[in-house]
Design a protein around this motif. Structure first.
Motif, mmCIF file in Angstrom:
data_model
loop_
_atom_site.group_PDB
_atom_site.id
_atom_site.type_symbol
_atom_site.label_atom_id
_atom_site.label_comp_id
_atom_site.label_asym_id
_atom_site.label_seq_id
_atom_site.Cartn_x
_atom_site.Cartn_y
_atom_site.Cartn_z
ATOM 1 N N THR A 66 58.711 18.205 92.875
ATOM 2 C CA THR A 66 57.752 17.441 92.090
ATOM 3 C C THR A 66 57.827 15.991 92.579
ATOM 4 O O THR A 66 56.851 15.238 92.435
ATOM 5 C CB THR A 66 57.897 17.754 90.607
ATOM 6 O OG1 THR A 66 58.968 17.151 90.042
ATOM 7 C CG2 THR A 66 57.131 19.107 90.305
ATOM 8 N N SER A 124 51.622 26.828 84.226
ATOM 9 C CA SER A 124 53.314 26.698 84.153
ATOM 10 C C SER A 124 53.686 26.174 82.738
ATOM 11 O O SER A 124 54.644 26.381 82.332
ATOM 12 C CB SER A 124 53.457 25.588 85.512
ATOM 13 O OG SER A 124 53.198 26.188 86.683
ATOM 14 N N GLN A 149 53.550 15.539 92.763
ATOM 15 C CA GLN A 149 53.679 15.458 91.302
ATOM 16 C C GLN A 149 52.505 16.428 90.781
ATOM 17 O O GLN A 149 52.800 16.726 89.467
ATOM 18 C CB GLN A 149 53.656 14.239 90.857
ATOM 19 C CG GLN A 149 54.784 13.457 91.174
ATOM 20 C CD GLN A 149 54.753 11.816 90.964
ATOM 21 O OE1 GLN A 149 53.653 11.249 90.494
ATOM 22 N NE2 GLN A 149 55.716 11.225 91.521
ATOM 23 N N ALA A 150 51.337 16.685 91.392
ATOM 24 C CA ALA A 150 50.473 17.367 90.779
ATOM 25 C C ALA A 150 50.494 18.939 91.249
ATOM 26 O O ALA A 150 49.582 19.634 90.887
ATOM 27 C CB ALA A 150 49.247 16.841 91.138
ATOM 28 N N ASP A 151 51.509 19.485 92.105
ATOM 29 C CA ASP A 151 51.706 20.695 92.444
ATOM 30 C C ASP A 151 52.549 21.470 91.539
ATOM 31 O O ASP A 151 53.931 21.257 92.299
ATOM 32 C CB ASP A 151 51.910 20.795 93.802
ATOM 33 C CG ASP A 151 51.766 22.232 94.468
ATOM 34 O OD1 ASP A 151 51.413 22.865 93.594
ATOM 35 O OD2 ASP A 151 52.481 22.236 95.541
ATOM 36 N N VAL A 152 52.566 21.805 90.646
ATOM 37 C CA VAL A 152 53.630 22.435 89.684
ATOM 38 C C VAL A 152 53.043 23.916 89.622
ATOM 39 O O VAL A 152 52.227 24.311 88.780
ATOM 40 C CB VAL A 152 53.924 22.173 88.337
ATOM 41 C CG1 VAL A 152 55.020 22.669 87.651
ATOM 42 C CG2 VAL A 152 54.177 20.382 88.359
ATOM 43 N N ARG A 153 53.777 25.020 90.244
ATOM 44 C CA ARG A 153 53.622 26.466 90.165
ATOM 45 C C ARG A 153 54.686 27.052 90.125
ATOM 46 O O ARG A 153 55.020 28.026 91.082
ATOM 47 C CB ARG A 153 52.426 26.926 91.027
ATOM 48 C CG ARG A 153 52.973 26.205 92.524
ATOM 49 C CD ARG A 153 51.825 26.493 93.556
ATOM 50 N NE ARG A 153 51.919 25.670 94.728
ATOM 51 C CZ ARG A 153 53.178 25.950 95.601
ATOM 52 N NH1 ARG A 153 53.452 27.393 95.353
ATOM 53 N NH2 ARG A 153 53.269 25.357 96.642
ATOM 54 N N GLN A 154 55.413 27.168 88.902
ATOM 55 C CA GLN A 154 56.782 27.620 89.119
ATOM 56 C C GLN A 154 57.007 27.861 87.414
ATOM 57 O O GLN A 154 56.347 27.056 86.471
ATOM 58 C CB GLN A 154 57.797 27.006 89.714
ATOM 59 C CG GLN A 154 58.354 25.481 88.798
ATOM 60 C CD GLN A 154 59.584 25.031 89.388
ATOM 61 O OE1 GLN A 154 59.446 24.375 90.688
ATOM 62 N NE2 GLN A 154 60.646 25.168 88.960
ATOM 63 N N ALA A 155 57.672 28.807 87.215
ATOM 64 C CA ALA A 155 58.157 29.214 85.613
ATOM 65 C C ALA A 155 59.622 29.818 85.940
ATOM 66 O O ALA A 155 60.101 30.087 86.992
ATOM 67 C CB ALA A 155 57.189 30.318 84.979
ATOM 68 N N ASN A 208 58.686 16.331 84.020
ATOM 69 C CA ASN A 208 59.077 17.766 84.265
ATOM 70 C C ASN A 208 59.445 18.350 82.805
ATOM 71 O O ASN A 208 59.656 19.579 82.734
ATOM 72 C CB ASN A 208 60.403 17.573 85.017
ATOM 73 C CG ASN A 208 59.952 17.824 86.504
ATOM 74 O OD1 ASN A 208 58.524 17.343 86.941
ATOM 75 N ND2 ASN A 208 60.676 17.933 87.462
ATOM 76 N N ALA A 237 51.150 30.604 95.782
ATOM 77 C CA ALA A 237 51.872 31.672 95.208
ATOM 78 C C ALA A 237 52.491 30.923 93.984
ATOM 79 O O ALA A 237 52.788 29.613 94.096
ATOM 80 C CB ALA A 237 53.016 32.001 96.161
ATOM 81 N N VAL A 238 53.063 31.534 92.955
ATOM 82 C CA VAL A 238 53.858 30.984 91.900
ATOM 83 C C VAL A 238 55.019 31.610 92.118
ATOM 84 O O VAL A 238 55.456 32.829 92.460
ATOM 85 C CB VAL A 238 53.197 31.802 90.707
ATOM 86 C CG1 VAL A 238 54.133 31.198 89.242
ATOM 87 C CG2 VAL A 238 51.726 31.204 90.196
ATOM 88 N N GLY A 280 62.664 22.212 90.759
ATOM 89 C CA GLY A 280 61.449 21.708 90.515
ATOM 90 C C GLY A 280 61.343 20.120 90.676
ATOM 91 O O GLY A 280 60.657 19.510 91.019
ATOM 92 N N MET A 281 62.537 19.403 90.330
ATOM 93 C CA MET A 281 62.767 18.138 90.075
ATOM 94 C C MET A 281 62.545 17.693 91.762
ATOM 95 O O MET A 281 61.873 16.785 92.064
ATOM 96 C CB MET A 281 63.958 17.735 89.573
ATOM 97 C CG MET A 281 64.218 16.492 89.715
ATOM 98 S SD MET A 281 62.921 15.362 89.003
ATOM 99 C CE MET A 281 63.621 15.304 87.145
ATOM 100 N N ILE A 325 48.379 16.238 84.416
ATOM 101 C CA ILE A 325 47.008 16.250 85.371
ATOM 102 C C ILE A 325 46.274 17.764 85.092
ATOM 103 O O ILE A 325 46.996 18.789 84.958
ATOM 104 C CB ILE A 325 47.188 16.211 86.845
ATOM 105 C CG1 ILE A 325 46.044 15.452 87.573
ATOM 106 C CG2 ILE A 325 47.689 17.341 87.587
ATOM 107 C CD1 ILE A 325 46.500 14.611 88.557
ATOM 108 N N MET A 375 47.136 25.552 87.741
ATOM 109 C CA MET A 375 48.618 26.060 87.921
ATOM 110 C C MET A 375 49.570 25.414 87.087
ATOM 111 O O MET A 375 50.328 25.936 86.437
ATOM 112 C CB MET A 375 48.873 25.786 89.456
ATOM 113 C CG MET A 375 48.178 26.654 90.505
ATOM 114 S SD MET A 375 49.088 28.385 90.335
ATOM 115 C CE MET A 375 48.445 29.206 92.005
ATOM 116 N N CYS A 376 49.266 23.996 87.071
ATOM 117 C CA CYS A 376 50.127 23.180 86.172
ATOM 118 C C CYS A 376 50.040 23.785 84.634
ATOM 119 O O CYS A 376 51.220 23.713 83.966
ATOM 120 C CB CYS A 376 49.616 21.682 86.214
ATOM 121 S SG CYS A 376 50.101 20.983 87.826
#
Lengths: 380, 526
Positions: A38, B517, A42-48, B36, A19-20, A34-35, B509, B513-514
């Motif tokens: 991550t 974002s 560090q490779a799983d970023v799915r937020q805005a 970030n 999910a995002v 997020g900090m 990377i 998803m990245c």
């Protein structure tokens, strides 16, 4: 020190791995959540973020939310959007539900209100899980299976702990159906297939709701630290499910023999522990199985709790502290080792998923960590 | 400052050692914050909290909900050193409805009793800012009960900087570099709380003082970094040669030292914003001189010190001192410079674009025969910098190269083939890129000087000398053939090279998803 409702909601939502998370907040809240996340992956970023600014304070943030959802619908290849409304939209009264309802997006959208001032991290976690509940649907029961509830994707050692707990359960013929909240949306949907919900520390409200909606019983158990703690846990679950279990622990004790002299020497070592619901069960393992003297055991809930803990530890004989990265300064001040086991951990990593702290294997690895921390004290 | 000067006199690691320590022990944390920034920016509150944490004896009191304090203990500018002494009023729903002033009043008293601080800094958040708590009023009502200083700085998270702020900042700097006759324009860049807190110090804490002639304040921060003391000490040493005393660093100082800052007639401003110095000028008549980041190299650094000294009427003393310093530095570098002359070099760089004066350090101060400059403009793309600004920055570099009348070819974003040809055509291809080489750079046997080249940015002479000596040592220790042999070893495969990366946002990377974002942030933040 509590992260507040927003952090709790974020940790619950971000545990749905496909999910995002769309944070309807100013930039800082999005950054902070997020900090902390991550750092451990560090490779799983799915937020805005909807980037609420002064103009949104004046004109309202609904347009920003609408715009962000529409754009996210185009950009992300994800089945689910999870919106968290933080402090600012809550005060200015954005109609988040109205915006979510009015848009016809390709993806499913769920949302929760999680103003930081309106509750604790635990309450944010509980409410967010309840907001996810509509995803669940009735399905055939998977016999001998359970759900584990109470996890977060940024818990230290979460992957290896879950793997080890699954391994231990398997020995008793029990399968883990879903780990909440550290699962895919599809796994979450099928959570009602389990025969039993096991709650570790948080997520009770969801378990209650699942009992009402799907008739799944639940039990609240201690996080399984140590040989005894794990045995107790498996015994309870296997009895509940009627699977039976033959507790042959000889093999699990074997690694401890290699350091039995150290274990003798460490008996009665005074230690102090601070943390969330993980802290009590850990204290039990340290006292009951390693023989440590637990001088102070504290909840990390409020700033006052933490202050009191620090004062008590300063005035004690504590030779080792168990806590989060926030205890680093205290440990350095007292020149004693710190074993990090509790959220947030931002100055150590855990990337190998066969190095747990929970379960039978975790008892050995945690003991190894403790001994190495003591023997490595003063290393530069 | 007394304490700092005592601390700085202790024997510690050398400048070079400190630079490598900075990279190894703090860089490992900072890289996460840097990364970030592809997905967001930090809260304004974080900058304010950071500045307070630099002040000896000060305690920040966050006036907001507990989550704000929880998260700001981990300030993005010092992830390596979480802030332990950070208090919070822990506002709840009742406070939002009825106002948080009573809670703030109680919070101030609590902090005063618990921490015995010299200064309490009230930092409002989105919540207290929105409900309109009268923070100055609360502070005033407690003046008679609290003997320590109390001040407040606007830190509401919703008043953050705009999306074009980096573009504006770089354009401003590029223009300033282009027009050498006009002094660089300072920029009022609202933003990360640092400036607001600096302004609050000048506005609310500093006190009228008898002026100590020939003394200066230096804007400096980073007491938990390895380089801080080295850099302050070098500045103090050179100021001493000119006959100028360093009164205090700001904000990294004790509360008392900051109060006494107006005893210096001059401030040295090093950050992008001068509002705090302007306020000191208004309140105390303290003049200031701006030390821009592009004042590097013996010539520019010398010019800066002379410009600074001229404000104190010590121009002559400065000229003499700088002449001596320069002579000594060149003497220390003589062997290295001789060695450099026997090689030919190219450099693959990102930093020359930001600061074209770096070229002079290599070609003039170090006398390195530089044949090619390979500009990597990827950071510009990831920061959404306009083509105009990039062209202006590139133009600045070309201008400097032309003025030096050197045969240097400048290539922007060269292809792998072109880079390979350049590498073949010189003895050494250097790179100042932080992190592992990109795919196209991987097999060229480059020498990475990223960490050591940070020494060049020191406001002084020692940094360049240490960098030159270190580079000479590296050249003598290792041949280009050694590097190429390593690069061609089939069993040498960096784990980080096994991942795919976003070309425009290296080292992000490659992941859908990245990537999405990143795009969401880039499009929504405007």
């Amino acid at each position: 020190m509590d992260g507040g409702k927003f952090f709790g909601a974020y940790r619950a939502f971000s545990g749905i791995r496909d999910a995002v998370v769309l944070n309807h907040v100013p930039v800082g809240c999005n950054w902070g959540a997020g900090m902390f996340r991550t750092i451990s992956d560090q490779a799983d970023v799915r937020q805005a973020c909807t980037v609420m600014h002064e103009r949104e304070i004046v004109f309202g943030g609904e347009e920003s939310l609408r715009r962000a959802l529409l754009r996210a619908d185009e950009l992300y290849d994800a089945p689910l959007f999870l919106v968290i409304a933080g402090d600012v939209p809550s005060i200015i009264g954005d109609d988040v539900a109205g915006i979510v309802d009015e848009l016809s997006l390709e993806k499913e959208v769920l949302w929760t209100e999680a103003a930081g001032f309106s509750g604790s991290m635990r309450s944010g976690y509980e409410e967010a899980l309840l907001r996810l509940a509509p995803l669940m649907s009735g399905c055939d029961t998977a016999e001998g299976s359970i759900n584990l509830i109470g996890f977060c994707p940024d818990d230290f050692k979460v992957e290896s702990d879950v793997k080890e707990i699954k391994r231990s359960m398997k020995r008793a013929g029990i399968e883990v159906n879903c780990v909440i909240s550290n699962c895919s949306s599809e796994e979450f949907k099928k959570a009602p297939a389990a025969e039993l919900n096991v709650v570790f520390g948080q997520g009770t409200d969801l378990a209650k709701l699942m009992k009402e909606e799907f008739g799944i019983p639940y039990t609240e158990l201690d996080y399984p630290y140590g040989i005894e703690g794990t045995e107790k846990f498996i015994e309870y679950v296997s009895e509940s499910l009627g699977t039976g279990w033959d507790a042959d622990l000889e093999h699990e004790i074997e690694p401890f023999k290699k350091v039995y002299l150290y274990l003798h020497e460490l008996c009665k070592t005074p230690v102090s522990i601070i943390g969330d619901f993980h802290a009590g069960p850990l204290a039990e393992f340290l006292a009951a199985e390693l023989g440590f003297e637990v001088e102070h055991l504290s909840s990390s809930g409020s700033d006052l709790d933490r202050q009191r803990f620090e004062q008590e530890v300063r005035g004690s004989d504590t030779m080792m502290i168990f806590g989060s990265s926030f205890e680093r300064d205290l440990a350095r001040e007292l020149e004693v080792p710190l074993v990090r086991f509790n959220y947030p951990v931002f100055d150590q990593v855990s990337i190998y998923d066969n190095a747990p702290y929970a379960g039978f294997g975790g008892a050995a690895f945690l003991t190894e960590t403790i001994i190495n921390a003591i023997m490595g004290l003063g290393d530069f | 400052m007394e304490r700092q000067l005592q601390d700085s006199s202790r024997k510690g690691p050398s400048l070079l050692q400190s630079t490598f320590r900075e990279r190894a022990f703090n860089g490992i944390y900072e890289v996460v914050a840097r990364q970030n920034h592809f997905y967001g920016i930090n809260c304004k509150l974080s900058g304010s909290v950071y500045v307070v944490s630099e002040i000896e004896g000060a305690v920040p009191l966050v006036h907001g909900s507990c989550g704000c304090a929880f998260h700001h203990r981990l300030s993005p500018r010092k992830l390596f050193s979480p802030i332990s002494d950070l208090a919070c009023t822990e506002m709840d729903e009742t406070d939002v409805i009825r106002g948080g002033e009573e809670k703030l009043r109680a919070g101030i008293i609590d902090v005063y009793q618990r921490y015995d601080p010299a200064l309490i800094v009230i930092l409002p958040t989105c919540v207290s800012g929105l409900i309109g708590d009268d923070i100055p009023g609360v502070i005033e009502s407690l003046r008679s009960k609290i003997s320590c200083d109390i001040l407040h700085a606007p830190s509401e998270g919703f008043s953050h900087r705009d999306g074009d702020s980096v573009e504006v900042s770089l354009k401003n700097a590029a223009k300033s570099m282009k027009c050498s006759s006009a002094p660089p324009t300072a920029q009022d860049l609202r933003g990360c709380g640092h400036e607001e807190m600096m302004f609050a110090l000048a506005d609310q804490l500093m006190e009228e003082q008898d002026v100590i002639e020939n003394s200066v304040n230096l804007e400096a921060f980073g007491r938990h970094t390895y380089r801080f003391w080295n850099d302050v000490e070098e500045m103090r040493r050179i100021l001493g040669k000119i006959g100028v005393e360093l009164n205090t660093t700001v904000p990294t100082a004790s509360v008392d030292a900051i109060k006494r800052a107006p005893s210096a007639p001059l401030n040295i401003v090093v950050t992008r914003n001068t509002r705090w110095a302007d306020r000191m000028k208004e309140r105390f008549g303290t003049d200031y001189v701006k030390k821009w980041y592009f004042y590097v190299g013996f010539d520019k650094v010398g010019k800066f010190f002379i410009e600074m000294a001229s404000k104190l009427g010590l121009e002559g003393e400065a000229e003499d001192a700088i002449r001596r310093e320069r002579k000594r530095a060149l003497g220390d570098l003589s062997e290295s410079r001789r060695l450099f002359k026997s090689y030919s070099f190219a450099i693959s760089t990102q930093s020359f674009l930001f600061n074209p004066n770096l070229l002079s350090v290599y070609t003039e101060d170090l006398q390195m025969p530089l044949r090619w400059i390979l500009i990597d403009s990827q950071p510009m793309k990831s920061m959404k910098i306009s083509r105009d600004t990039v062209e202006m920055m590139t133009g600045n570099l070309i201008d400097i190269a032309e003025k030096q009348d050197m045969e240097i070819e400048i290539l922007v974003d060269p292809s792998s083939e072109k880079m390979a040809r350049v590498a073949k055509g010189v003895d050494w291809l250097l790179t100042d890129r932080t992190g592992p080489p990109s795919e196209k750079e991987g097999d060229l046997g480059m020498m990475n000087i990223a960490t050591a080249s940070n020494l060049i940015h020191q406001t002084g002479f020692c940094g360049i000398v240490e960098f030159g000596k270190h580079l000479a040592w590296k050249l003598q220790r290792r041949t280009k053939k050694d590097a190429q042999k390593d690069a061609s070893n089939p069993h040498r495969k960096l784990i980080v090279s096994r991942f795919d990366y976003e070309e425009d946002c290296y080292p992000m990377i490659k992941d859908p998803m990245c990537s999405s974002s990143r795009r969401m942030w880039s499009e929504i933040w405007c």
